[in-house]
Design a protein around this motif. Structure first.
Motif, mmCIF file in Angstrom:
data_model
loop_
_atom_site.group_PDB
_atom_site.id
_atom_site.type_symbol
_atom_site.label_atom_id
_atom_site.label_comp_id
_atom_site.label_asym_id
_atom_site.label_seq_id
_atom_site.Cartn_x
_atom_site.Cartn_y
_atom_site.Cartn_z
ATOM 1 N N GLY A 89 -3.448 6.922 3.752
ATOM 2 C CA GLY A 89 -3.381 8.116 4.598
ATOM 3 C C GLY A 89 -3.208 7.759 6.065
ATOM 4 N N ALA A 90 -3.908 6.720 6.510
ATOM 5 C CA ALA A 90 -3.773 6.267 7.898
ATOM 6 C C ALA A 90 -2.370 5.707 8.145
ATOM 7 N N VAL A 91 -1.835 4.976 7.183
ATOM 8 C CA VAL A 91 -0.474 4.436 7.304
ATOM 9 C C VAL A 91 0.539 5.581 7.359
ATOM 10 N N ALA A 92 0.337 6.606 6.544
ATOM 11 C CA ALA A 92 1.238 7.765 6.557
ATOM 12 C C ALA A 92 1.194 8.467 7.910
ATOM 13 N N ALA A 93 0.002 8.580 8.487
ATOM 14 C CA ALA A 93 -0.121 9.200 9.810
ATOM 15 C C ALA A 93 0.606 8.367 10.861
ATOM 16 N N VAL A 95 0.836 -1.205 0.000
ATOM 17 C CA VAL A 95 0.000 0.000 0.000
ATOM 18 C C VAL A 95 0.869 1.252 0.000
ATOM 19 N N VAL A 96 1.942 1.235 0.773
ATOM 20 C CA VAL A 96 2.859 2.381 0.797
ATOM 21 C C VAL A 96 3.432 2.616 -0.602
ATOM 22 N N GLU A 97 3.835 1.556 -1.271
ATOM 23 C CA GLU A 97 4.395 1.699 -2.621
ATOM 24 C C GLU A 97 3.332 2.170 -3.607
ATOM 25 N N LEU A 98 2.137 1.622 -3.532
ATOM 26 C CA LEU A 98 1.073 2.005 -4.463
ATOM 27 C C LEU A 98 0.561 3.416 -4.194
ATOM 28 N N ALA A 99 0.806 3.944 -3.001
ATOM 29 C CA ALA A 99 0.426 5.332 -2.720
ATOM 30 C C ALA A 99 1.232 6.299 -3.589
ATOM 31 N N THR A 148 -10.708 3.518 -1.223
ATOM 32 C CA THR A 148 -10.537 2.937 0.107
ATOM 33 C C THR A 148 -9.063 2.707 0.402
ATOM 34 N N GLY A 149 -8.327 2.242 -0.596
ATOM 35 C CA GLY A 149 -6.884 2.034 -0.434
ATOM 36 C C GLY A 149 -6.146 3.337 -0.165
ATOM 37 N N ARG A 150 -6.552 4.407 -0.853
ATOM 38 C CA ARG A 150 -5.926 5.721 -0.608
ATOM 39 C C ARG A 150 -6.226 6.205 0.806
ATOM 40 N N SER A 151 -7.433 5.932 1.279
ATOM 41 C CA SER A 151 -7.786 6.287 2.648
ATOM 42 C C SER A 151 -6.901 5.535 3.637
ATOM 43 N N PHE A 152 -6.705 4.239 3.401
ATOM 44 C CA PHE A 152 -5.831 3.440 4.260
ATOM 45 C C PHE A 152 -4.395 3.946 4.180
ATOM 46 N N ARG A 211 -9.207 -8.275 -3.372
ATOM 47 C CA ARG A 211 -10.432 -8.835 -2.789
ATOM 48 C C ARG A 211 -11.019 -7.914 -1.730
ATOM 49 N N ASP A 212 -10.155 -7.285 -0.942
ATOM 50 C CA ASP A 212 -10.603 -6.392 0.123
ATOM 51 C C ASP A 212 -11.025 -5.014 -0.390
ATOM 52 N N GLY A 213 -10.832 -4.764 -1.682
ATOM 53 C CA GLY A 213 -11.252 -3.494 -2.256
ATOM 54 C C GLY A 213 -10.276 -2.352 -2.062
ATOM 55 N N LEU A 214 -9.046 -2.663 -1.683
ATOM 56 C CA LEU A 214 -8.043 -1.615 -1.490
ATOM 57 C C LEU A 214 -7.221 -1.356 -2.743
#
Length: 138
Positions: free
Chosen positions: A106-110, A43-47, A100-104, A77-80
């Motif tokens: 953001g949480a990972v970045a925080a 997710v970090v890489e795809l951000a 949804t993945g972009r939202s996640f 599958r999880d929609g991220l």
């Protein structure tokens, strides 16, 4: 009553977001998936933007081709993550975050920002604990 699920309403959650409920309110399943090592790194890489499979493999040190494939499928599958296959020879597959993945992300970045801010205090606390408890398992 055994086997029943406790439902929360937005009003209940707002009143006490830490109130326990039976079956962890479904949170455990989500956190288990999103808290695993590879999912967060992908997710970090795809951000950073859309990536091809091999780009992801090179960007995430230590991930095997199989683990990348399994983790990417779970995130889709999880929609991220959205996976797009182009009918070329050889086939080209792109991965990108969904809303949804972009939202996640953001949480990972925080969380990463929090970690950077508090890493020295945590290291000092560990050193202090280790000094006071030399026989404790770490």
């Amino acid at each position: 009553m055994a086997g029943t699920r406790t439902r929360t309403t937005p009003a209940t959650e707002a009143a006490d977001p830490y109130a326990p409920c039976e079956d962890d309110c479904g949170i455990r399943d989500v956190l288990d998936r999103l808290g695993d090592r590879w999912s967060v790194l992908l997710v970090v890489e795809l951000a950073k933007g859309t990536r091809r499979f091999r780009e992801l493999q090179h960007a995430v040190p230590g991930i095997s081709q199989r683990m990348l494939s399994v983790t990417a499928k779970r995130l889709v599958r999880d929609g991220l993550v959205e996976r797009t296959v182009y009918p070329t020879i050889p086939p080209r597959t792109d991965y990108r975050l969904t809303a949804t993945g972009r939202s996640f992300a953001g949480a990972v970045a925080a969380l990463a920002d929090w970690s950077r801010t508090h890493k020295d205090a945590i290291a000092a606390s560990r050193d202090d604990f280790d000094t006071r408890h030399p026989d404790e398992v770490r």
